[in-house]
Scaffold this motif. Structure first.
Motif, PDB file in Angstrom:
ATOM      1  N   TYR A 157       0.827  -1.117   0.023  1.00 36.29           N
ATOM      2  CA  TYR A 157      -0.027   0.222  -0.065  1.00 36.29           C
ATOM      3  C   TYR A 157       0.758   1.225  -0.168  1.00 36.29           C
ATOM      4  O   TYR A 157       0.471   2.284  -0.594  1.00 36.29           O
ATOM      5  CB  TYR A 157      -1.056  -0.043   1.290  1.00 36.29           C
ATOM      6  N   ALA A 161       0.608   3.985  -2.923  1.00 31.09           N
ATOM      7  CA  ALA A 161       0.477   5.314  -2.493  1.00 31.09           C
ATOM      8  C   ALA A 161       1.420   6.476  -3.033  1.00 31.09           C
ATOM      9  O   ALA A 161       1.164   7.552  -3.691  1.00 31.09           O
ATOM     10  CB  ALA A 161       0.341   5.718  -1.114  1.00 31.09           C
ATOM     11  N   VAL A 264      -6.356   1.166  -1.834  1.00 32.98           N
ATOM     12  CA  VAL A 264      -5.814   2.416  -2.048  1.00 32.98           C
ATOM     13  C   VAL A 264      -6.306   2.670  -3.479  1.00 32.98           C
ATOM     14  O   VAL A 264      -6.345   4.411  -3.361  1.00 32.98           O
ATOM     15  CB  VAL A 264      -4.190   1.985  -2.072  1.00 32.98           C
TER      16      VAL A 264
END
Length: 323
Positions: A157, A161, A264
């Motif tokens: 994740y 990001a 996400v």
């Protein structure tokens, strides 16, 4: 019957069949038990926070949550065997219908990620092994080790990001969320594939270094065979058996990576569905999704074992030798 089981292929398939049955039984038990570890009262959540105690108990009875643990387990087991995973507590939809609607989104980025991982990791690992063979270009070997180690250390994740910040916010060349266009697949696929690419590339690089020192590779170099032919025709086939043995675990884990990365990128797949079902104490949907993901991981590993046996018949006796 016993004489048949002593032959390589029947014995191998019998072993793998037994492993498959055992793994599925364990998976069924785990998926049933794990939802009961989720804190909170599912009946209270479904009935509503303002429901009276009588309404909560009525909901508990309607959902079958008032039954003893072993009775609920037996009903779940029968449902799995008959292809009935129940209905969602929250929406009343058939769990299989919910999974069927969302699974293609998860499968698409997982399969794209697997294809990307296999192609890039094999090419990258072989290239680094060839360029650093014979203690050449040590700086490249060091840089390769450091970069892949850093990427492997980052959670999926975090990688997702970072990709959003770079390509969707900073450069605005790719969408940050959703699945409405083909370009929407690029970032989530890259996010789930980055770690496995590094893991498999390190594995390929290590195995390739051993293969390049073999006598047949020295002979190929002595005959002035082109580098591409050396690696593709002679080195690559001898890498596949050892690489596939461990890559099965890596590739199966990518399904789990796809589940995580969906939150996400707001991807409408099983990842978001399982998060919503856990929050809503939707036991049937949670169990169904985890069962499907676990089943896929089992099938991937069994398939790789069979592929290895086809490519290298000596592996047929591997399990027998261990016993």
């Amino acid at each position: 019957m016993l004489s048949m089981l002593t032959r390589p292929w029947p014995s191998f398939l019998f072993r793998k069949g037994g492993e498959l049955v055992a793994a599925v039984l364990v998976l069924i038990l785990l998926t049933f038990a794990i939802v009961h570890l989720i804190p909170g009262d599912a009946a209270r959540v479904v009935a509503g926070q303002d429901a009276s105690p009588a309404d909560v108990e009525s909901t508990r009875t309607a959902l079958g949550l008032d039954q003893p643990f072993h009775v609920q387990l037996w009903e779940y087991f029968k449902g799995v065997l008959t292809g009935d995973l129940g209905t969602s507590f929250r929406t009343g939809q058939n769990v299989i219908d919910v999974i069927a609607a969302r699974f293609p989104f998860t499968a698409s980025i997982a399969l794209l990620g697997i294809a990307l991982t296999v192609v890039i990791s094999l090419a990258l690992g072989l290239a680094v092994a060839g360029l650093t063979h014979g203690n050449r270009n040590q700086w490249l070997d060091t840089a390769f080790g450091w970069v892949t180690a850093v990427v492997l250390a980052l959670p999926v994740y975090v990688i997702g990001a970072a990709l959003i910040v770079m390509f969707a916010v900073q450069w605005t060349v790719l969408p940050a969320a959703g699945a409405s266009t083909l370009s929407s697949y690029i970032l989530p696929t890259a996010a789930i594939a980055s770690g496995p690419i590094c893991a498999m590339a390190r594995l390929v690089r290590r195995e390739a270094a051993v293969v390049l020192d073999q006598d047949y590779m020295r002979t190929a170099r002595g005959w002035r065979i082109s580098k591409v032919r050396q690696y593709v025709k002679h080195a690559l086939p001898n890498l596949l058996a050892s690489t596939l043995t461990l890559s099965g675990l890596i590739l199966a884990s990518m399904i789990g990576g796809a589940i995580l990365i969906e939150s996400v990128f707001a991807w409408p797949g099983l990842g978001r569905a399982v998060v919503e079902s856990i929050i809503g104490r939707d036991y049937p949907l949670t169990r169904g999704i985890i069962l499907v993901i676990g089943g896929i991981a089992i099938v991937v590993n069994i398939t790789i074992d069979v592929a290895l046996a086809i490519g290298d018949p000596k592996t047929l006796q591997a399990g027998k030798a261990l016993t």
